[in-house]
Design an enzyme around this catalytic site. Structure first.
Site, PDB file in Angstrom:
ATOM      1  CB  SER A 121      69.538  57.804  35.534  1.00 17.03           C
ATOM      2  OG  SER A 121      70.113  58.812  36.288  1.00 17.03           O
ATOM      3  CG  HIS A 142      64.909  59.645  38.119  1.00 17.71           C
ATOM      4  ND1 HIS A 142      64.542  59.834  36.809  1.00 17.71           N
ATOM      5  CD2 HIS A 142      66.236  59.928  38.176  1.00 17.71           C
ATOM      6  CE1 HIS A 142      65.589  60.205  36.118  1.00 17.71           C
ATOM      7  NE2 HIS A 142      66.626  60.272  36.918  1.00 17.71           N
ATOM      8  CD  GLU A 154      60.970  59.748  35.203  1.00 16.49           C
ATOM      9  OE1 GLU A 154      60.335  59.281  34.254  1.00 16.49           O
ATOM     10  OE2 GLU A 154      62.208  59.681  35.283  1.00 16.49           O
ATOM     11  CG  ASN A 192      67.239  59.889  32.215  1.00 14.82           C
ATOM     12  OD1 ASN A 192      67.421  61.028  31.778  1.00 14.82           O
ATOM     13  ND2 ASN A 192      67.498  59.575  33.466  1.00 14.82           N
TER      14      ASN A 192
END
Ligand SMILES: NC(=O)c1ccc[n+]([C@@H]2O[C@H](COP(=O)([O-])OP(=O)(O)OC[C@H]3O[C@@H](n4cnc5c(N)ncnc54)[C@H](O)[C@@H]3O)[C@@H](O)[C@H]2O)c1
Length: 293
Positions: A121, A142, A154, A192
């Site tokens: 992450s 991701h 991602e 994130n």
């Protein structure tokens, strides 16, 4: 060239790993699922079966698809069992040392052409890639949680990732029915980098007594139109994962605005990690989640 992904290895059968195995098997890939113990792999397989059954009940897939997909997933009790994979996706705990150790043990087992991906992450793809024997074949892939429901993946290049690898991963993600965006290799990438500071701020808001768990989550659901409150979302992500991401942001960007909230640290120290341990900002042991503050 002419390289075709047929068998996917997934390391970690937790909430992300089992979700990744789930979507890969449904898309027709053979999957080898690894974790630290047979028990954890079996737990992951049971979750996949439960989630696929829910999809059958909602008429999203046929029962024959569920049966065929489950038959495509093989438990891999050790890393040697991943030798025949064309791509291996690491989805173990968000801890750089844990991930590095996995890559060190894994690389000698793999075919030279096998691609390596991490579902981290937040951790630097370039740094993780450098701990392998194939930085040019290493990519950040991701997935979002829950993997079967969320559309986005991602894709993150390390400094050494070659175009061919990146292209293969793009096509792979497309075949899983997902949409990819490209993020540069900065701490926590795009989603994130934006989401976790908001969650951390919600925890500060609780810590400072500005509002209760229920007040904060209700405020953000009804006042900002978020589908779930930030504290509920934190429990869903896992508070250990939230803390690790905030630490990567804090250290990686060297800015005090990313300081993890002390209350988040305390919850993780207590082993209150959210839904996966039945307690976080809510208590999940009863029929309905109950706010704990
Ligand atoms: N939770 C989220 O919302 C989310 C979203 C996107 C990405 N991620 C990332 O996905 C990864 C996994 O997160 P998660 O939420 O599934 O965590 P989790 O705690 O649910 O699962 C982690 C799994 O990794 C296993 N594991 C740990 N060390 C291992 C080893 N050496 N070998 C094999 N397996 C090992 C654990 O036994 C556990 O089953 C992390 O990098 C996390 O940052 C999480």
């Amino acid at each position: 060239m002419g390289f075709d992904i047929k068998r996917v290895g997934v390391i970690g059968a937790g909430q992300m790993g089992n979700g990744i195995a789930h979507v890969c098997a449904l898309a027709g890939y053979d999957v080898s699922l690894n974790d630290m113990s047979t028990e954890r792999i079996q737990l992951g397989l049971a979750t996949i079966n439960g989630n696929m059954t829910r999809q059958v009940n909602k008429a999203l897939i046929a029962d024959a698809d569920r049966v065929a997909a489950l038959a495509r997933i093989t438990p891999a009790v050790n890393l040697d069992a991943l030798a025949e994979c064309d791509i291996v996706i690491e989805a173990a705990t968000e801890n750089e040392q844990v991930k590095r150790k996995i890559f060190q043990q894994l690389c000698p087992v793999l075919k030279p052409e096998t691609l390596l991906a991490t579902n981290t992450s937040s951790i630097s793809i370039t740094r993780l890639a450098a701990s392998t024997d194939r930085p040019e074949k290493f990519v950040g892939v991701h997935f979002m949680n829950p993997v079967p429901l969320m559309q986005l993946v991602e894709l993150v290049r390390g400094i050494a990732t070659d175009d061919h690898t990146f292209d293969l991963c793009k096509k792979f993600v497309l075949r899983l029915g997902k949409i990819s965006t490209v993020a540069e290799d900065f701490p926590a990438f795009i989603v994130n980098r934006i989401l976790l500071p908001m969650i951390n701020e919600a925890i500060y808001t609780l810590y400072e007594g500005v509002g209760s768990v229920d007040a904060i989550d209700t405020a953000m659901r009804l006042g900002a139109n978020h589908p779930m409150g930030p504290l509920q979302l934190a429990d869903f992500i896992g508070l250990d994962t939230c803390l690790s991401i905030m630490q990567v942001l804090y250290e990686g960007l060297a800015d005090s605005k990313y300081r993890p909230c002390p209350l988040l640290v305390k919850y993780v120290e207590a082993g209150w990690l959210g839904r996966k341990t039945q307690r976080g900002f809510y208590d999940y042991r009863g029929e309905k989640p109950i706010p704990t503050r």
